[in-house]
Design a protein around this motif. Sequence first.
Motif, PDB file in Angstrom:
ATOM      1  N   LEU A  49       0.799  -1.227   0.000  1.00 15.80           N
ATOM      2  CA  LEU A  49       0.000   0.000   0.000  1.00 15.80           C
ATOM      3  C   LEU A  49       0.834   1.281   0.000  1.00 15.80           C
ATOM      4  O   LEU A  49       0.520   2.206  -0.758  1.00 15.80           O
ATOM      5  N   PRO A  50       1.907   1.390   0.787  1.00 19.08           N
ATOM      6  CA  PRO A  50       2.686   2.641   0.728  1.00 19.08           C
ATOM      7  C   PRO A  50       3.200   2.955  -0.679  1.00 19.08           C
ATOM      8  O   PRO A  50       3.088   4.098  -1.147  1.00 19.08           O
ATOM      9  N   LYS A  51       3.722   1.959  -1.373  1.00 22.82           N
ATOM     10  CA  LYS A  51       4.210   2.169  -2.741  1.00 22.82           C
ATOM     11  C   LYS A  51       3.052   2.502  -3.680  1.00 22.82           C
ATOM     12  O   LYS A  51       3.169   3.375  -4.545  1.00 22.82           O
ATOM     13  N   LEU A  52       1.931   1.796  -3.523  1.00 20.79           N
ATOM     14  CA  LEU A  52       0.759   2.061  -4.348  1.00 20.79           C
ATOM     15  C   LEU A  52       0.284   3.499  -4.163  1.00 20.79           C
ATOM     16  O   LEU A  52       0.002   4.197  -5.143  1.00 20.79           O
ATOM     17  N   LEU A  53       0.220   3.959  -2.910  1.00 22.43           N
ATOM     18  CA  LEU A  53      -0.242   5.326  -2.653  1.00 22.43           C
ATOM     19  C   LEU A  53       0.762   6.357  -3.139  1.00 22.43           C
ATOM     20  O   LEU A  53       0.372   7.433  -3.612  1.00 22.43           O
ATOM     21  N   ASP A  54       2.054   6.059  -3.049  1.00 18.92           N
ATOM     22  CA  ASP A  54       3.059   6.968  -3.622  1.00 18.92           C
ATOM     23  C   ASP A  54       2.800   7.140  -5.119  1.00 18.92           C
ATOM     24  O   ASP A  54       2.774   8.269  -5.629  1.00 18.92           O
ATOM     25  N   GLY A  55       2.595   6.021  -5.814  1.00 17.89           N
ATOM     26  CA  GLY A  55       2.315   6.077  -7.248  1.00 17.89           C
ATOM     27  C   GLY A  55       1.020   6.809  -7.545  1.00 17.89           C
ATOM     28  O   GLY A  55       0.932   7.584  -8.504  1.00 17.89           O
ATOM     29  N   GLY A 127      -5.892  -0.791 -11.440  1.00 16.89           N
ATOM     30  CA  GLY A 127      -4.789  -1.344 -12.228  1.00 16.89           C
ATOM     31  C   GLY A 127      -3.693  -1.904 -11.335  1.00 16.89           C
ATOM     32  O   GLY A 127      -3.153  -2.996 -11.590  1.00 16.89           O
ATOM     33  N   GLN A 128      -3.366  -1.174 -10.274  1.00 11.29           N
ATOM     34  CA  GLN A 128      -2.341  -1.626  -9.341  1.00 11.29           C
ATOM     35  C   GLN A 128      -2.792  -2.878  -8.580  1.00 11.29           C
ATOM     36  O   GLN A 128      -2.013  -3.814  -8.385  1.00 11.29           O
ATOM     37  N   LEU A 129      -4.050  -2.880  -8.144  1.00 13.74           N
ATOM     38  CA  LEU A 129      -4.575  -4.040  -7.423  1.00 13.74           C
ATOM     39  C   LEU A 129      -4.618  -5.274  -8.329  1.00 13.74           C
ATOM     40  O   LEU A 129      -4.283  -6.384  -7.896  1.00 13.74           O
ATOM     41  N   ALA A 130      -5.007  -5.080  -9.582  1.00 17.02           N
ATOM     42  CA  ALA A 130      -5.042  -6.199 -10.526  1.00 17.02           C
ATOM     43  C   ALA A 130      -3.639  -6.760 -10.743  1.00 17.02           C
ATOM     44  O   ALA A 130      -3.447  -7.984 -10.768  1.00 17.02           O
ATOM     45  N   ALA A 131      -2.645  -5.888 -10.868  1.00 20.03           N
ATOM     46  CA  ALA A 131      -1.265  -6.340 -11.048  1.00 20.03           C
ATOM     47  C   ALA A 131      -0.793  -7.144  -9.837  1.00 20.03           C
ATOM     48  O   ALA A 131      -0.127  -8.175  -9.989  1.00 20.03           O
TER      49      ALA A 131
END
Length: 160
Positions: A49-55, A127-131
Amino acid sequence: MSTTTHSSINTANAVDAAQDHEIRMRFMRIDAKTGELLREFWKVVEPALPKLLDGFYQHVTKEPQLARMIGTDIPRLKTAQGTHWARLFNGRFDHEYMQGVRTIAYIHNKIGLEPRWYIGGYNFVLGQLAALAVSKYRWKSDHLSAVLTAINSAVMLDMD
């Protein structure tokens, strides 16, 4: 109005709300299994989640209008988003969850966040969750399909 009348109205409203919630969950294809899949997948999402939210915030702040809205609030917003995603992935969609999303919707409306930006932001996150799901379950296609369906159902409910 009498106390009895108020009580009857409150009871009727509670029944209507409960029926609406049940209908909404059924229509969105959210059931106990959906909750199980979301809780299982949270173990994959939480550390990412931290990386996802950064993106997400890098993506969002590329739009000048959104960057102005966000200003210097990114650390606070990341914390709020983390809490929200944890609540979504607990898969319960209870009264607490519904109140939380109503509050978020109210704030989005108050600051003038147009649906196109909100939906576009969800597009990024989906998209991030699917990946993440494909990476985790690529060798278990039936389970991958079930997890992706659970994610999509939960996210569509969340946008609603």
